[in-house]
Design a protein around this motif. Structure first.
Motif, PDB file in Angstrom:
ATOM      1  N   ILE A 226       2.207   7.824   3.184  1.00  0.00           N
ATOM      2  CA  ILE A 226       1.267   6.950   3.905  1.00  0.00           C
ATOM      3  C   ILE A 226       0.058   7.751   4.383  1.00  0.00           C
ATOM      4  O   ILE A 226      -1.089   7.302   4.267  1.00  0.00           O
TER       5      ILE A 226
ATOM      6  N   GLN B   2      -2.694   3.021   9.038  1.00  0.00           N
ATOM      7  CA  GLN B   2      -1.764   4.150   8.949  1.00  0.00           C
ATOM      8  C   GLN B   2      -0.787   4.159  10.124  1.00  0.00           C
ATOM      9  O   GLN B   2       0.424   4.258   9.946  1.00  0.00           O
TER      10      GLN B   2
ATOM     11  N   ALA C  61       1.783   1.175  10.061  1.00  0.00           N
ATOM     12  CA  ALA C  61       2.829   1.342   9.042  1.00  0.00           C
ATOM     13  C   ALA C  61       3.830   2.423   9.451  1.00  0.00           C
ATOM     14  O   ALA C  61       5.048   2.233   9.354  1.00  0.00           O
TER      15      ALA C  61
ATOM     16  N   ILE D  55       5.891  -3.083   4.267  1.00  0.00           N
ATOM     17  CA  ILE D  55       5.457  -2.566   5.572  1.00  0.00           C
ATOM     18  C   ILE D  55       3.984  -2.154   5.546  1.00  0.00           C
ATOM     19  O   ILE D  55       3.206  -2.531   6.427  1.00  0.00           O
ATOM     20  N   VAL D  56       3.598  -1.403   4.522  1.00  0.00           N
ATOM     21  CA  VAL D  56       2.194  -0.988   4.431  1.00  0.00           C
ATOM     22  C   VAL D  56       1.313  -2.222   4.184  1.00  0.00           C
ATOM     23  O   VAL D  56       0.235  -2.365   4.764  1.00  0.00           O
TER      24      VAL D  56
ATOM     25  N   ALA E 116       0.636  -4.057   7.377  1.00  0.00           N
ATOM     26  CA  ALA E 116      -0.386  -3.349   8.171  1.00  0.00           C
ATOM     27  C   ALA E 116      -1.792  -3.620   7.623  1.00  0.00           C
ATOM     28  O   ALA E 116      -2.744  -3.865   8.388  1.00  0.00           O
TER      29      ALA E 116
END
Length: 259
Positions: free
Chosen positions: A102, A112, A115, A151-152, A155
């Protein structure tokens, strides 16, 4: 101030969150482009579909793993269960690896940290259950590429939709039993329950796992309050479809965005 409410009347999972955010106006093309920064695009394909769940039009988001095609020969060793396909055959990545991935992607500071904080919540819970320090936690179910994307991706979309505050309903976890890597467990699975420590759980008579570790961590990490729908002027509504179907209950996550 832009506020988002997770209405988890049928649970919450990572793919349901992404589906709901896209349905509420998130930009799927921008999401695909941003996710390429992770440099793992040869490991997955993304799919967005409109589906109808018990009369509600919703967005179904799927991460298709490209290397599953090469692994079909090894399936005999696994108890093959459709519900487990996301849990079984992906390379394990440690918490440290995921954080490195990440950070190397050069997302905005906000994306960033969102996440990494969600992953940390899962890592701490898994570490506690398995008795290992955070950096050594290997994500079996969650290290799967699909959870990194979920998850990323969450975000990225929250940042793009300019969400400043998140609230959520209490989280229904479901009932019954579930097959995980370590055997048959009651719902909620140990990691999910640990992630939801200190968070209101809602009673649900539905059989099955309604809240996944990823979904629980997203709500648990980002929501400042667990309550009924807060006062707001509603601007957009999105429905994200889950993988399950129930006879009298739409398996969707509703997000409500307003000022």
């Amino acid at each position: 101030m832009k506020i988002l409410y997770f209405d988890c009347f049928s649970g919450i999972s990572g793919d349901m969150v992404i589906g709901a955010l896209i349905d509420a106006g998130g930009d799927s093309d921008n999401l695909v482009q941003e996710l390429k920064k992770l440099n793992i695009k040869n490991e997955y394909e993304l799919k967005f579909d409109k589906v109808i769940k018990n009369g509600i039009t919703s967005t179904k988001f799927d991460v298709l793993l490209t290397h599953e095609k090469h692994e079909e020969g090894h399936e005999d060793n696994h108890k093959h269960d459709h519900d487990l396909e996301e849990h079984e055959h992906h390379d394990h990545r440690s918490y440290k690896d995921i954080v490195k991935l990440i950070k190397a992607a050069e997302f905005s500071e906000e994306v960033q940290s969102t996440a990494i904080n969600i992953f940390k919540r899962i890592g701490v819970a898994e570490g506690k259950i398995h008795g290992v320090p955070l950096d050594e936690v290997h994500f079996h179910e969650v290290g799967a590429v699909d959870s990194i994307i979920d998850i990323v991706g969450t975000a990225i979309l929250l940042n793009q939709l300019n969400i400043k505050m998140i609230k959520s309903s209490p989280i229904p976890v479901g009932s019954g039993k579930i097959h995980i890597d370590h055997g048959v467990y009651p719902v909620p699975a140990p990691a999910t329950l640990e992630i939801l420590r200190g968070i209101p759980i809602a009673k649900s008579d539905l059989s099955g796992e309604l809240a996944t570790p990823t979904g629980a961590a997203i709500a648990g990490e980002l929501a400042t309050e667990f309550c009924t729908i807060p006062a707001m002027t509603v601007e957009s509504i999105g429905y994200g479809a889950g993988t399950k179907s129930f006879p009298n209950h739409p398996n969707v996550l509703r997000v409500i965005i307003g000022e």
